[in-house]
Scaffold this motif. Structure first.
Motif, PDB file in Angstrom:
ATOM      1  N   UNK A   1       0.865  -1.178   0.000  1.00  0.00           N
ATOM      2  CA  UNK A   1       0.000   0.000   0.000  1.00  0.00           C
ATOM      3  C   UNK A   1       0.898   1.223   0.000  1.00  0.00           C
ATOM      4  N   UNK A   2       0.903   1.947  -1.112  1.00  0.00           N
ATOM      5  CA  UNK A   2       1.832   3.068  -1.278  1.00  0.00           C
ATOM      6  C   UNK A   2       1.088   4.384  -1.176  1.00  0.00           C
ATOM      7  N   UNK A   3       1.575   5.263  -0.292  1.00  0.00           N
ATOM      8  CA  UNK A   3       1.049   6.623  -0.205  1.00  0.00           C
ATOM      9  C   UNK A   3       1.290   7.306  -1.547  1.00  0.00           C
ATOM     10  N   UNK A   4       0.295   8.054  -2.004  1.00  0.00           N
ATOM     11  CA  UNK A   4       0.427   8.733  -3.294  1.00  0.00           C
ATOM     12  C   UNK A   4       1.533   9.771  -3.299  1.00  0.00           C
ATOM     13  N   UNK A   5       1.901  10.243  -2.084  1.00  0.00           N
ATOM     14  CA  UNK A   5       2.949  11.256  -2.009  1.00  0.00           C
ATOM     15  C   UNK A   5       2.442  12.659  -2.267  1.00  0.00           C
ATOM     16  N   UNK A   6       1.091  12.854  -2.221  1.00  0.00           N
ATOM     17  CA  UNK A   6       0.540  14.191  -2.506  1.00  0.00           C
ATOM     18  C   UNK A   6       1.029  15.220  -1.510  1.00  0.00           C
ATOM     19  N   UNK A   7       1.108  14.840  -0.205  1.00  0.00           N
ATOM     20  CA  UNK A   7       1.591  15.792   0.798  1.00  0.00           C
ATOM     21  C   UNK A   7       3.039  16.142   0.558  1.00  0.00           C
ATOM     22  N   UNK A   8       3.807  15.146   0.059  1.00  0.00           N
ATOM     23  CA  UNK A   8       5.210  15.380  -0.232  1.00  0.00           C
ATOM     24  C   UNK A   8       5.341  16.363  -1.383  1.00  0.00           C
ATOM     25  N   UNK A   9       4.526  16.146  -2.429  1.00  0.00           N
ATOM     26  CA  UNK A   9       4.596  17.002  -3.603  1.00  0.00           C
ATOM     27  C   UNK A   9       4.178  18.438  -3.293  1.00  0.00           C
ATOM     28  N   UNK A  10       3.162  18.567  -2.437  1.00  0.00           N
ATOM     29  CA  UNK A  10       2.629  19.892  -2.157  1.00  0.00           C
ATOM     30  C   UNK A  10       3.464  20.695  -1.159  1.00  0.00           C
TER      31      UNK A  10
END
Length: 334
Positions: free
Chosen positions: A320-329
């Protein structure tokens, strides 16, 4: 602080809920505080002192949540306190050892009079629980201006405005304050972004190792080791994984997160706009974070995809992989 008495009226005295208008909060350059020994008077607390009154029954299990939000002049929430949900707080050995010396993690919601002192800053950067840093990754301090406090209990809400004013001993332009705040905010968001990436790395690595352990398949285990090594190498660039106490910075070089915390301290302590060298250094560190985020994405898209292909052949569950949206933003917005 007689501002509460100045606002007293029959209606206020009868009200179950009430939010008082805070007096002007001075943005002291030295943090104010001190005093209180012997014949020396006690200075008021640093920040905006917010007084409010609550009704009986809020300490019961099914009671309404009490929230206190700080908004800037544009109406954006920049700090949010709750009687039930703690706000993000950076890990601190001092807080663990001496919790009585620090503010409580939840907003006070006692019947009757309560007080909250906003330190004129955003909440702490959002770090992994075992982070070891030299310095404090607190949120950026806001510039002088008009702000609002909004208290809510169930369907009831009340909003008051107040001013944050410059230390009268200084003469700093509003543009310089805004420039300092802008860069300090970028640094604060980058600290959280680096640790959001670390959380993502640790989640993927842990799942990969656990899934490989249950297969007893050499190819799967070899690919899991390959992924773990690649992710660990990235993590070690973002944070100093060898550090176990803040003094270990003397033994091991500080990595990106601690360099950002140090830079944040430099920018926050400047009387006025940050120096061009601070902006240049931040740009360098932000570019390094971009590179490491891209490296994690590459591991997910290539090596992890190959690993999951092997799992599919064994009819095993996927990662289950976090989309990384918080990382990108770029981390928190409040």
């Amino acid at each position: 602080d007689l501002s509460v008495l100045h606002q007293m009226s029959r209606d206020v005295m009868k009200a179950e809920h009430h939010l008082y208008k805070p007096r002007d909060a001075v943005r002291w350059v030295d943090g104010s505080g001190g005093g209180g020994r012997g014949t020396v008077g006690q200075n008021p607390p640093f920040g905006a002192v917010i007084h409010y009154v609550l009704p009986e029954g809020l300490d019961e299990e099914d009671a309404d949540e009490v929230t206190l939000e700080i908004l800037n002049e544009g109406g954006e929430v920049i700090r949010s306190l709750s009687s039930t949900e703690p706000e993000p707080r950076a890990p601190s050995p001092w807080r663990r050892m001496f919790p009585e010396l620090f503010d409580p993690p939840l907003l006070d919601a006692r019947a009757g009079a309560n007080r909250y002192v906003w330190n004129l800053a955003h909440h702490d950067a959002e770090l992994v629980d075992d982070a070891v840093l030299w310095g404090f990754p607190g949120g950026p301090r806001v510039p002088p201006g008009t702000y609002q406090a909004r208290l809510s209990v169930g369907e009831w809400t009340e909003t008051v405005s107040f001013d944050v004013v410059q230390d009268p001993r200084t003469e700093i332009s509003q543009d310089d304050f805004e420039a300092q705040y802008a860069l300090a905010t970028e640094i604060w968001q980058a600290i959280s972004r680096s640790h959001a990436t670390i959380k993502r790395i640790r989640s993927i690595r842990s799942q990969v190792r656990e899934l490989a352990k249950g297969t007893a398949d050499e190819a799967v285990e070899a690919k899991a080791d390959e992924i773990a090594e690649a992710l660990t190498a990235i993590e070690e660039m973002l944070t100093q994984t060898k550090s176990e106490s803040s003094q270990d910075v003397l033994n091991f070089p500080p990595q990106i997160d601690n360099q950002l915390v140090y830079l944040q301290g430099i920018v926050g302590s400047t009387l006025g706009a940050p120096l061009p060298s601070s902006q240049r250094r931040f740009d360098e560190l932000a570019a390094e974070i971009d590179q490491h985020v891209a490296s994690v994405d590459s591991v997910v898209e290539t090596q992890l995809a190959e690993f999951e292909g092997l799992l599919d052949e064994l009819d095993r569950p996927r990662v289950v992989v976090d989309s990384g949206s918080d990382v990108t933003n770029g981390g928190p917005n409040s």
